[in-house]
Design a protein around this motif. Structure first.
Motif, mmCIF file in Angstrom:
data_model
loop_
_atom_site.group_PDB
_atom_site.id
_atom_site.type_symbol
_atom_site.label_atom_id
_atom_site.label_comp_id
_atom_site.label_asym_id
_atom_site.label_seq_id
_atom_site.Cartn_x
_atom_site.Cartn_y
_atom_site.Cartn_z
ATOM 1 N N UNK A 115 -10.220 26.414 31.734
ATOM 2 C CA UNK A 115 -10.564 24.877 31.641
ATOM 3 C C UNK A 115 -9.686 24.143 30.814
ATOM 4 N N UNK A 116 -9.330 24.647 29.559
ATOM 5 C CA UNK A 116 -8.495 23.880 28.527
ATOM 6 C C UNK A 116 -7.076 23.849 28.965
ATOM 7 N N UNK A 117 -6.679 24.906 29.826
ATOM 8 C CA UNK A 117 -5.031 24.798 30.326
ATOM 9 C C UNK A 117 -5.151 23.863 31.229
ATOM 10 N N UNK A 118 -5.914 23.857 32.089
ATOM 11 C CA UNK A 118 -6.187 22.826 33.464
ATOM 12 C C UNK A 118 -6.185 21.647 32.949
ATOM 13 N N UNK A 119 -6.889 21.426 31.831
ATOM 14 C CA UNK A 119 -7.175 20.016 31.622
ATOM 15 C C UNK A 119 -5.905 19.236 30.760
ATOM 16 N N UNK A 120 -5.305 20.119 29.892
ATOM 17 C CA UNK A 120 -4.000 20.018 29.250
ATOM 18 C C UNK A 120 -2.741 19.687 30.477
ATOM 19 N N UNK A 147 7.461 8.650 38.354
ATOM 20 C CA UNK A 147 6.767 9.466 37.588
ATOM 21 C C UNK A 147 5.457 8.741 36.813
ATOM 22 N N UNK A 148 4.346 9.513 37.139
ATOM 23 C CA UNK A 148 2.934 9.054 36.715
ATOM 24 C C UNK A 148 2.401 9.824 35.990
ATOM 25 N N UNK A 149 2.547 9.766 34.552
ATOM 26 C CA UNK A 149 2.167 10.351 33.634
ATOM 27 C C UNK A 149 0.584 10.034 33.146
ATOM 28 N N UNK A 150 -0.401 11.009 32.864
ATOM 29 C CA UNK A 150 -1.707 10.627 32.482
ATOM 30 C C UNK A 150 -2.376 10.147 33.628
ATOM 31 N N UNK A 151 -1.999 10.342 34.795
ATOM 32 C CA UNK A 151 -2.769 9.874 35.960
ATOM 33 C C UNK A 151 -2.886 11.170 36.967
ATOM 34 N N UNK A 152 -4.055 11.081 37.811
ATOM 35 C CA UNK A 152 -4.156 12.373 38.692
ATOM 36 C C UNK A 152 -4.839 11.536 39.915
ATOM 37 N N UNK A 153 -4.344 11.918 41.237
ATOM 38 C CA UNK A 153 -4.718 11.464 42.279
ATOM 39 C C UNK A 153 -6.018 12.035 42.939
ATOM 40 N N UNK A 154 -6.980 11.100 43.577
ATOM 41 C CA UNK A 154 -7.964 11.847 43.988
ATOM 42 C C UNK A 154 -8.081 12.798 44.925
ATOM 43 N N UNK A 155 -6.759 12.579 45.768
ATOM 44 C CA UNK A 155 -6.754 13.830 46.736
ATOM 45 C C UNK A 155 -6.623 15.035 46.328
ATOM 46 N N UNK A 156 -6.154 15.176 45.019
ATOM 47 C CA UNK A 156 -5.825 16.536 44.292
ATOM 48 C C UNK A 156 -7.109 16.889 43.613
ATOM 49 N N UNK A 157 -7.913 17.471 44.397
ATOM 50 C CA UNK A 157 -9.312 18.031 43.533
ATOM 51 C C UNK A 157 -9.225 19.351 43.076
ATOM 52 N N UNK A 158 -8.686 19.158 41.766
ATOM 53 C CA UNK A 158 -8.319 20.433 41.046
ATOM 54 C C UNK A 158 -8.424 20.108 39.487
ATOM 55 N N UNK A 159 -9.002 21.295 38.877
ATOM 56 C CA UNK A 159 -9.231 22.490 39.124
ATOM 57 C C UNK A 159 -10.646 22.502 39.685
ATOM 58 N N UNK A 160 -10.806 23.695 40.801
ATOM 59 C CA UNK A 160 -12.062 23.833 41.593
ATOM 60 C C UNK A 160 -13.110 24.293 40.886
ATOM 61 N N UNK A 161 -14.210 24.091 41.214
ATOM 62 C CA UNK A 161 -15.539 24.589 40.638
ATOM 63 C C UNK A 161 -15.377 26.168 40.529
#
Length: 396
Positions: free
Chosen positions: A247-252, A226-240
């Protein structure tokens, strides 16, 4: 002509069931599953706690997600998680209900911290037993990756042991085999031999049958980093330029990170269960009918379109479909009319099943139906098509 949905009579010949009838069936299913989850959770919690005593690299599922040992020094994150899910989520975040009789459980590991993405070595020339190969092991697919000890700033010495690592890689098949051995002895030491039995495994996934008070449930247990406070480069989200989620909910949501699951031999599977749980729990904060649409379509899927204990389409596929639909139709007004919203979701499901293509929501280059039985998908597509020809037979 008469159809039956798990005991709910649906009359043809121009007479439709009321929404109340369908909702009653959906509510009954929810209560039954909740009861089963509680029983299964109690058993698996006892077993994983025993496994943890035998080998500290594995944790009890009670320490999953935001309760993981690695997060104890982040009170702000814990408070944020609690505030978001308070009164909304009844399930342990480690447990995914794929069908009423098929659960997937993430078993958190410990002793690996400070994750960072690095450029992986290009070729591996070893077998799972550690012997040399003349040609390299295949590269991971888009939803998978290698996991090296170098990915962590801190790793306890046990993870360097040859029982789980080869040439600097933490090998999921070896982690799964070790966990299975520990689980087998834990079933006996917990006196659960009458309730739990090990099933034949597929790949490195450990499968057990758990007897509950009403039925037998198959549970897939997968050791998970379990990797908290990390995000993989493969997951390009949220989309433009997308308005759902905000934006706030996605960031959270992204702050809760992702998982790497030991579900195959060489490569670790990317999973986003915590983010998905946050998105699903807040999905109708504007008073819409998204969750109702999801639950009714799940009911029809389980009872008519794709029944059985090992269906080609599970609740996870339907959840993914719903999130894609929410992204395309982000406005509150898009989810006010139940019938219109529901039929839109059914049509999208029919398209995905007919074309045998459903993008992963976060790693959109991966098709979740890539290895699914095409004959079963075609049968399901025909049933949905029949439904769409005259949906008035089913919903009012």
């Amino acid at each position: 002509m008469k159809h039956s949905i798990s005991g709910v009579l649906v009359l043809g010949e121009g007479k439709a069931t009321t929404n109340k009838c369908i909702q009653t069936e959906v509510d009954l299913r929810h209560r039954q599953v909740l009861k089963t989850v509680e029983e299964v959770q109690k058993v698996i919690q006892a077993l994983t706690a025993e496994v943890s005593i035998k080998d500290g690299r594995f944790q009890s599922i009670s320490n999953s997600g935001i309760h993981n040992d690695n997060v104890k020094d982040q009170p702000a994150l814990i408070a944020k998680w609690s505030a978001l899910l308070r009164g909304k989520s009844a399930f342990n975040p480690a447990i995914q209900v794929l069908t009423p009789t098929l659960f997937l459980v993430s078993v958190p590991v410990r002793g690996l911290s400070g994750y960072k993405e690095c450029r992986a070595r290009q070729w591996r020339y070893y077998t799972l037993s550690g012997s040399k190969l003349l040609s390299p092991v295949r590269e991971p697919e888009k939803l998978h990756q290698w996991l090296e000890l170098e990915n962590f700033t801190t790793s306890c010495q046990e993870w360097h042991n040859s029982s789980v690592a080869i040439e600097g890689d933490i090998v999921p098949a070896k982690v799964g085999n070790l966990f299975k051995e520990l689980l087998e002895t834990s079933i006996e030491s917990c006196n659960l031999t009458r309730k739990v039995s090990i099933l034949e495994s597929v790949g490195s996934v450990v499968r057990v049958a758990v007897e509950t008070s009403e039925l037998q449930v198959e549970v897939e247990l997968i050791p998970t980093v379990e990797l908290i406070n990390c995000w993989p480069k493969k997951a390009r989200w949220p989309r433009f330029f997308k308005r759902w989620p905000s934006k706030e909910r996605a960031r959270c949501s992204k702050s809760f990170g992702f998982n790497l699951m030991a579900s195959s031999n060489y490569h670790w599977l990317l999973s986003f269960t915590r983010v998905e749980q946050v998105l699903m729990c807040s999905i109708d904060d504007d008073g819409g009918c998204r969750r109702k649409c999801y639950r009714v379509i799940r009911q029809l899927k389980e009872d008519i379109w794709c029944p059985g204990s090992k269906p080609v389409i599970t609740a996870y596929h339907l959840q993914t479909l719903l999130m894609w639909t929410c992204e395309k139709y982000p406005g509150s007004k898009d989810w006010r009319n139940f019938k219109k919203s529901f039929l839109r979701l059914v049509k999208k499901l029919h398209k995905c099943v007919s074309q045998r293509y459903l993008r992963h929501f976060f790693v959109r280059g991966y098709n979740l139906l890539k290895y699914t039985n095409t004959i079963e998908l075609d049968i399901m597509a025909k049933k949905i098509s029949d439904f769409l020809e005259n949906p008035g037979l089913y919903i009012h």
